[in-house]
Design a protein around this motif. Sequence first.
Motif, PDB file in Angstrom:
ATOM      1  N   UNK A 162      -2.309   0.265  -0.554  1.00  0.00           N
ATOM      2  CA  UNK A 162      -3.061   1.266   0.193  1.00  0.00           C
ATOM      3  C   UNK A 162      -3.400   2.484  -0.640  1.00  0.00           C
ATOM      4  N   UNK A 163      -2.669   2.682  -1.725  1.00  0.00           N
ATOM      5  CA  UNK A 163      -2.903   3.819  -2.604  1.00  0.00           C
ATOM      6  C   UNK A 163      -2.086   3.686  -3.868  1.00  0.00           C
ATOM      7  N   UNK A 164      -2.487   4.393  -4.910  1.00  0.00           N
ATOM      8  CA  UNK A 164      -1.804   4.350  -6.202  1.00  0.00           C
ATOM      9  C   UNK A 164      -1.393   5.762  -6.589  1.00  0.00           C
ATOM     10  N   UNK A 165      -0.154   5.940  -6.998  1.00  0.00           N
ATOM     11  CA  UNK A 165       0.361   7.249  -7.385  1.00  0.00           C
ATOM     12  C   UNK A 165      -0.215   7.639  -8.742  1.00  0.00           C
ATOM     13  N   UNK A 166      -0.891   8.781  -8.844  1.00  0.00           N
ATOM     14  CA  UNK A 166      -1.461   9.204 -10.137  1.00  0.00           C
ATOM     15  C   UNK A 166      -0.386   9.311 -11.214  1.00  0.00           C
ATOM     16  N   UNK A 167      -0.706   8.810 -12.407  1.00  0.00           N
ATOM     17  CA  UNK A 167       0.222   8.890 -13.529  1.00  0.00           C
ATOM     18  C   UNK A 167       1.338   7.873 -13.502  1.00  0.00           C
ATOM     19  N   UNK A 168       1.369   7.021 -12.487  1.00  0.00           N
ATOM     20  CA  UNK A 168       2.438   6.026 -12.371  1.00  0.00           C
ATOM     21  C   UNK A 168       2.124   4.803 -13.225  1.00  0.00           C
ATOM     22  N   UNK A 169       3.106   3.898 -13.412  1.00  0.00           N
ATOM     23  CA  UNK A 169       2.828   2.660 -14.140  1.00  0.00           C
ATOM     24  C   UNK A 169       1.673   1.863 -13.533  1.00  0.00           C
ATOM     25  N   UNK A 170       1.585   1.841 -12.198  1.00  0.00           N
ATOM     26  CA  UNK A 170       0.496   1.112 -11.539  1.00  0.00           C
ATOM     27  C   UNK A 170      -0.859   1.715 -11.890  1.00  0.00           C
ATOM     28  N   UNK A 171      -0.925   3.056 -11.886  1.00  0.00           N
ATOM     29  CA  UNK A 171      -2.187   3.726 -12.214  1.00  0.00           C
ATOM     30  C   UNK A 171      -2.586   3.457 -13.657  1.00  0.00           C
ATOM     31  N   UNK A 172      -1.621   3.517 -14.565  1.00  0.00           N
ATOM     32  CA  UNK A 172      -1.916   3.284 -15.974  1.00  0.00           C
ATOM     33  C   UNK A 172      -2.353   1.845 -16.230  1.00  0.00           C
ATOM     34  N   UNK A 173      -1.858   0.913 -15.415  1.00  0.00           N
ATOM     35  CA  UNK A 173      -2.209  -0.497 -15.594  1.00  0.00           C
ATOM     36  C   UNK A 173      -3.539  -0.844 -14.939  1.00  0.00           C
ATOM     37  N   UNK A 174      -4.053   0.049 -14.079  1.00  0.00           N
ATOM     38  CA  UNK A 174      -5.347  -0.204 -13.462  1.00  0.00           C
ATOM     39  C   UNK A 174      -5.302  -0.804 -12.082  1.00  0.00           C
ATOM     40  N   UNK A 181       7.047   1.376  -9.673  1.00  0.00           N
ATOM     41  CA  UNK A 181       5.747   0.748  -9.833  1.00  0.00           C
ATOM     42  C   UNK A 181       4.659   1.774  -9.554  1.00  0.00           C
ATOM     43  N   UNK A 182       4.770   2.465  -8.415  1.00  0.00           N
ATOM     44  CA  UNK A 182       3.840   3.555  -8.133  1.00  0.00           C
ATOM     45  C   UNK A 182       2.697   3.193  -7.218  1.00  0.00           C
ATOM     46  N   UNK A 183       2.978   2.355  -6.202  1.00  0.00           N
ATOM     47  CA  UNK A 183       1.947   2.014  -5.225  1.00  0.00           C
ATOM     48  C   UNK A 183       2.448   2.342  -3.826  1.00  0.00           C
ATOM     49  N   UNK A 184       1.511   2.693  -2.948  1.00  0.00           N
ATOM     50  CA  UNK A 184       1.786   2.843  -1.522  1.00  0.00           C
ATOM     51  C   UNK A 184       1.266   1.596  -0.834  1.00  0.00           C
ATOM     52  N   UNK A 185       2.122   0.959  -0.051  1.00  0.00           N
ATOM     53  CA  UNK A 185       1.819  -0.358   0.485  1.00  0.00           C
ATOM     54  C   UNK A 185       1.483  -0.296   1.966  1.00  0.00           C
ATOM     55  N   UNK A 186       0.647  -1.224   2.389  1.00  0.00           N
ATOM     56  CA  UNK A 186       0.307  -1.391   3.794  1.00  0.00           C
ATOM     57  C   UNK A 186       0.585  -2.825   4.204  1.00  0.00           C
ATOM     58  N   UNK A 187       0.873  -3.003   5.487  1.00  0.00           N
ATOM     59  CA  UNK A 187       1.179  -4.345   5.985  1.00  0.00           C
ATOM     60  C   UNK A 187      -0.061  -5.226   5.940  1.00  0.00           C
ATOM     61  N   UNK A 188       0.134  -6.445   5.476  1.00  0.00           N
ATOM     62  CA  UNK A 188      -0.952  -7.422   5.414  1.00  0.00           C
ATOM     63  C   UNK A 188      -0.661  -8.503   6.447  1.00  0.00           C
ATOM     64  N   UNK A 189      -1.300  -8.386   7.625  1.00  0.00           N
ATOM     65  CA  UNK A 189      -1.124  -9.377   8.678  1.00  0.00           C
ATOM     66  C   UNK A 189      -2.368 -10.258   8.750  1.00  0.00           C
ATOM     67  N   UNK A 190      -2.347 -11.319   9.577  1.00  0.00           N
ATOM     68  CA  UNK A 190      -3.513 -12.216   9.633  1.00  0.00           C
ATOM     69  C   UNK A 190      -4.821 -11.500   9.975  1.00  0.00           C
ATOM     70  N   UNK A 191      -4.756 -10.492  10.856  1.00  0.00           N
ATOM     71  CA  UNK A 191      -5.969  -9.765  11.214  1.00  0.00           C
ATOM     72  C   UNK A 191      -6.559  -9.008  10.039  1.00  0.00           C
ATOM     73  N   UNK A 192      -5.702  -8.276   9.319  1.00  0.00           N
ATOM     74  CA  UNK A 192      -6.166  -7.531   8.145  1.00  0.00           C
ATOM     75  C   UNK A 192      -6.663  -8.486   7.072  1.00  0.00           C
ATOM     76  N   UNK A 193      -5.934  -9.598   6.876  1.00  0.00           N
ATOM     77  CA  UNK A 193      -6.351 -10.579   5.870  1.00  0.00           C
ATOM     78  C   UNK A 193      -7.730 -11.135   6.201  1.00  0.00           C
TER      79      UNK A 193
END
Length: 209
Positions: free
Chosen positions: A142-154, A116-128
């Motif tokens: 938390x971030x998107x890998x350049x040139x990855x499917x996620x980046x190409x999809x926006x 997919x090409x994303x860097x993920x971060x934990x989503x807890x009640x405080x962050x939400x």
Amino acid sequence: MSFGDPAKGRVGQLVFAVGNPFGLQETITQGIISARERLFFSETAYNDFFQTDAAINPGNSGGPLVNIRGEIVGINNFIFSQSGGSQGIGFSIPSNTVRRVLDQILEHGRVLRPQLGVMLEELNPGVAGQLGLPDDRGALVGGVVPGSPAAEAGLQSGDVIRKFDGKEIRDLFDLRKQVAAAKVDKEVKVQVLRAGKTVELPVMIRETP
């Protein structure tokens, strides 16, 4: 033997572990499914496992975990042990993962790793709460890998992925599981929350380089 559906497996369900513990061929032990979706990660791999108290010892690895209908629901993989012998804490790879890997090896000669090409971060009640989200369900990008499917999809940093290929996403571990099960070279719909709005993006899943 046929494969069973591990999604139908329930904690407390009777199972049998078959293998060659310590070289004793065709040994069968009995137990129950102690837990589902036990998560184990490395830098390059993701797996969730059935936990069972059916006695599993060195030599059981690769043998089937079988339900009372004679269906393979898992492949015995490893144990937690301080003595080197069974302490009633063993782990089996669910049969749907086994089936997917087997089919890929037969068709392609290797295992395909979907990206997919994303860097993920934990989503807890405080962050939400800080992000003004209605709840803490989903996976925070938390971030998107350049040139990855996620980046190409926006997809963008700060997006919260709520659905992947039509399936509700509980948390980042759930998303990793769904991506790992996705088919390579298939377009999937990814639904995200972005600035309070729901956005659906088509993403073409590719093989990880």
